[in-house]
Design a protein around this motif. Structure first.
Motif, mmCIF file in Angstrom:
data_model
loop_
_atom_site.group_PDB
_atom_site.id
_atom_site.type_symbol
_atom_site.label_atom_id
_atom_site.label_comp_id
_atom_site.label_asym_id
_atom_site.label_seq_id
_atom_site.Cartn_x
_atom_site.Cartn_y
_atom_site.Cartn_z
ATOM 1 N N PHE A 52 17.238 19.234 -10.883
ATOM 2 C CA PHE A 52 17.041 18.409 -11.476
ATOM 3 C C PHE A 52 17.016 17.088 -11.365
ATOM 4 C CE2 PHE A 52 13.732 19.113 -14.203
ATOM 5 C CZ PHE A 52 13.504 20.304 -13.777
ATOM 6 N N PHE A 53 18.928 17.038 -11.358
ATOM 7 C CA PHE A 53 19.794 15.715 -10.943
ATOM 8 C C PHE A 53 19.491 14.761 -9.677
ATOM 9 C CE2 PHE A 53 23.779 13.484 -11.438
ATOM 10 C CZ PHE A 53 23.490 12.750 -12.249
ATOM 11 N N ILE A 54 20.008 15.908 -8.834
ATOM 12 C CA ILE A 54 19.329 15.710 -7.284
ATOM 13 C C ILE A 54 17.703 14.459 -7.296
ATOM 14 C CG2 ILE A 54 19.702 15.921 -4.758
ATOM 15 C CD1 ILE A 54 21.160 17.817 -5.428
ATOM 16 N N ILE A 55 16.815 15.049 -7.858
ATOM 17 C CA ILE A 55 15.565 14.873 -7.651
ATOM 18 C C ILE A 55 15.606 13.624 -8.943
ATOM 19 C CG2 ILE A 55 13.261 15.344 -8.290
ATOM 20 C CD1 ILE A 55 13.917 18.619 -7.820
ATOM 21 N N ALA A 56 16.601 13.125 -9.306
ATOM 22 C CA ALA A 56 16.238 11.970 -10.282
ATOM 23 C C ALA A 56 16.825 11.164 -9.593
ATOM 24 C CB ALA A 56 16.508 12.431 -11.413
ATOM 25 N N VAL B 119 13.926 6.240 -3.621
ATOM 26 C CA VAL B 119 12.641 5.479 -2.824
ATOM 27 C C VAL B 119 12.411 4.116 -4.396
ATOM 28 C CG1 VAL B 119 10.882 6.083 -2.302
ATOM 29 C CG2 VAL B 119 12.682 7.564 -2.210
ATOM 30 N N ALA B 120 12.297 4.460 -5.602
ATOM 31 C CA ALA B 120 12.248 3.219 -5.999
ATOM 32 C C ALA B 120 13.134 2.104 -5.647
ATOM 33 C CB ALA B 120 12.104 3.378 -7.475
ATOM 34 N N GLY B 121 14.446 2.218 -5.772
ATOM 35 C CA GLY B 121 15.141 1.227 -5.805
ATOM 36 C C GLY B 121 15.332 0.683 -4.441
ATOM 37 N N LYS C 245 0.803 -1.178 0.024
ATOM 38 C CA LYS C 245 0.320 -0.435 0.206
ATOM 39 C C LYS C 245 0.544 1.646 0.100
ATOM 40 C CE LYS C 245 -4.002 -1.907 2.549
ATOM 41 N NZ LYS C 245 -4.309 -1.752 3.560
ATOM 42 N N PHE C 246 1.815 1.027 0.403
ATOM 43 C CA PHE C 246 2.654 1.906 0.770
ATOM 44 C C PHE C 246 3.901 1.946 -0.389
ATOM 45 C CE2 PHE C 246 6.363 4.705 2.653
ATOM 46 C CZ PHE C 246 5.461 5.888 2.151
ATOM 47 N N GLY C 247 4.648 1.244 0.154
ATOM 48 C CA GLY C 247 5.968 1.077 -0.422
ATOM 49 C C GLY C 247 6.213 0.459 -2.043
ATOM 50 N N MET C 248 5.301 0.205 -2.691
ATOM 51 C CA MET C 248 5.398 -0.404 -4.191
ATOM 52 C C MET C 248 3.806 0.618 -4.145
ATOM 53 S SD MET C 248 6.037 -2.612 -6.272
ATOM 54 C CE MET C 248 5.870 -3.145 -7.686
ATOM 55 N N GLU C 249 3.190 1.124 -4.063
ATOM 56 C CA GLU C 249 2.409 2.173 -4.561
ATOM 57 C C GLU C 249 3.038 3.455 -5.333
ATOM 58 O OE1 GLU C 249 -0.256 2.654 -6.136
ATOM 59 O OE2 GLU C 249 -1.667 1.021 -4.848
ATOM 60 N N TRP C 250 4.248 3.795 -4.185
ATOM 61 C CA TRP C 250 5.175 4.860 -4.026
ATOM 62 C C TRP C 250 6.488 4.428 -5.020
ATOM 63 C CZ3 TRP C 250 9.036 7.430 0.171
ATOM 64 C CH2 TRP C 250 9.049 8.781 -0.197
ATOM 65 N N LYS C 251 6.715 3.330 -5.318
ATOM 66 C CA LYS C 251 7.641 2.587 -5.878
ATOM 67 C C LYS C 251 7.311 2.874 -7.464
ATOM 68 C CE LYS C 251 9.388 -1.413 -7.689
ATOM 69 N NZ LYS C 251 10.807 -0.802 -7.880
#
Lengths: 177, 114
Positions: free
Chosen positions: A152-156, A162-164, A108-114
């Motif tokens: 932008f690079f830092i946000i990338a 987070v996804a990883g 609900k939190f982890g996968m949905e965010w990722k």
């Protein structure tokens, strides 16, 4: 020593593309940050830019590879619905996580965010690669553009991170097999 | 070895501004579509462009298309112009931030219908 095709694609998505992007970040950040006339000679900037352009385009391509393999290859296996009456949910990670209160938040939190936030990384990385390619040495004298590119690079990096991170945790708890 | 003065003309900042603002718009698009899909079930269903991946396929495809269209339009409009870069880049970062907010589950779950 065996690995299924599903596990192999998960490795390509996470440990291949994803980890490569995160590892390359430090080099890209150092390159971007040091594009200053007071730090590097004109020849030094030119030499650095060749590497930087190649590196940033490679990172953008890797980021696209990560989200495309994730969304269209690995994610369908993750969210596959078990047939009616299935009691062993080992091959249905999403349903396995949701079956227990102690693991449901990983979906609900982890996968949905990722699954959503990860898509911001290739967009931001492509913007950075494009601007560096178009403006080249001109950027050494333009701190405003340089600063915006750094953000932008830092946000990338943060969105890919987070996804990883959630990808690694979720694949540990409910792996795609 | 000759000592030449560089006569290379500087590019206006419009192309950089366009790329950054379009990036912000693309991120915002994802951050708007995500809660919208949670709130309106027919939209969520319509976003299932590739059924095995569910609505995620549609949300991300639409966001990428909006990003590319915004980039093409802004790039065309600003390619020969110098714009107020500080202002444009600030807006780009604000939009990027709103995109991050819109893709954060505790936020988009507020819009979930049932």
């Amino acid at each position: 020593m065996e690995i299924s095709s599903k596990e192999l694609w998960t490795v390509i998505h996470g440990m291949g593309f994803g980890a490569l992007f995160l590892l390359a970040f430090a080099g890209g950040l150092a390159g971007l940050y040091s594009l200053r006339p007071e730090w590097v000679t004109v020849e030094g900037v030119k030499e650095r830019l060749i590497r930087l352009k190649a590196g940033l385009w490679a990172m953008a391509a890797i980021a696209w590879g990560t989200v495309l393999t994730g969304t269209y290859i690995v994610y369908p296996w993750y969210r596959a619905k078990p047939p009616e009456g299935t009691t062993d949910l080992m091959n249905f990670p999403r349903y396995l996580l949701l079956a227990s209160e102690s693991t449901a938040e990983w979906h609900k939190f982890g996968m949905e965010w990722k699954e959503h936030v990860g898509w911001i990384a290739p967009i931001a990385a492509t913007v950075v690669a494009y601007v560096i390619s178009v403006y080249g040495t001109q950027l050494t004298g333009d701190s405003k553009i340089r600063r915006a590119l750094l953000w932008f690079f830092i946000i990338a990096f943060v969105t890919a991170g987070v996804a990883g991170m959630f990808g690694a945790f979720i694949n540990k708890i409910a792996p795609v097999r | 070895m000759s000592t030449q003065t560089s006569t290379q003309t500087e590019l206006p900042n419009g192309l950089a501004a366009a790329a950054l603002l379009a990036g912000g718009i693309g991120s915002l698009a994802l951050g708007v579509i995500t809660p919208l899909a949670e709130a309106v079930v027919p939209i969520k269903d319509a976003l299932k462009f590739y059924a095995p991946a569910g609505p995620l396929s549609g949300k991300t495809t639409v966001a990428v298309i909006i990003w590319l269209i915004a980039w093409a339009i802004l790039g065309y409009l600003w390619k020969d112009k110098d714009v107020d870069f500080a202002k444009v880049s600030l807006w780009a970062l604000i939009l990027l931030g709103l995109g991050l907010l819109g893709t954060f589950p505790p936020f988009f779950d507020l819009f979930a219908s049932g």
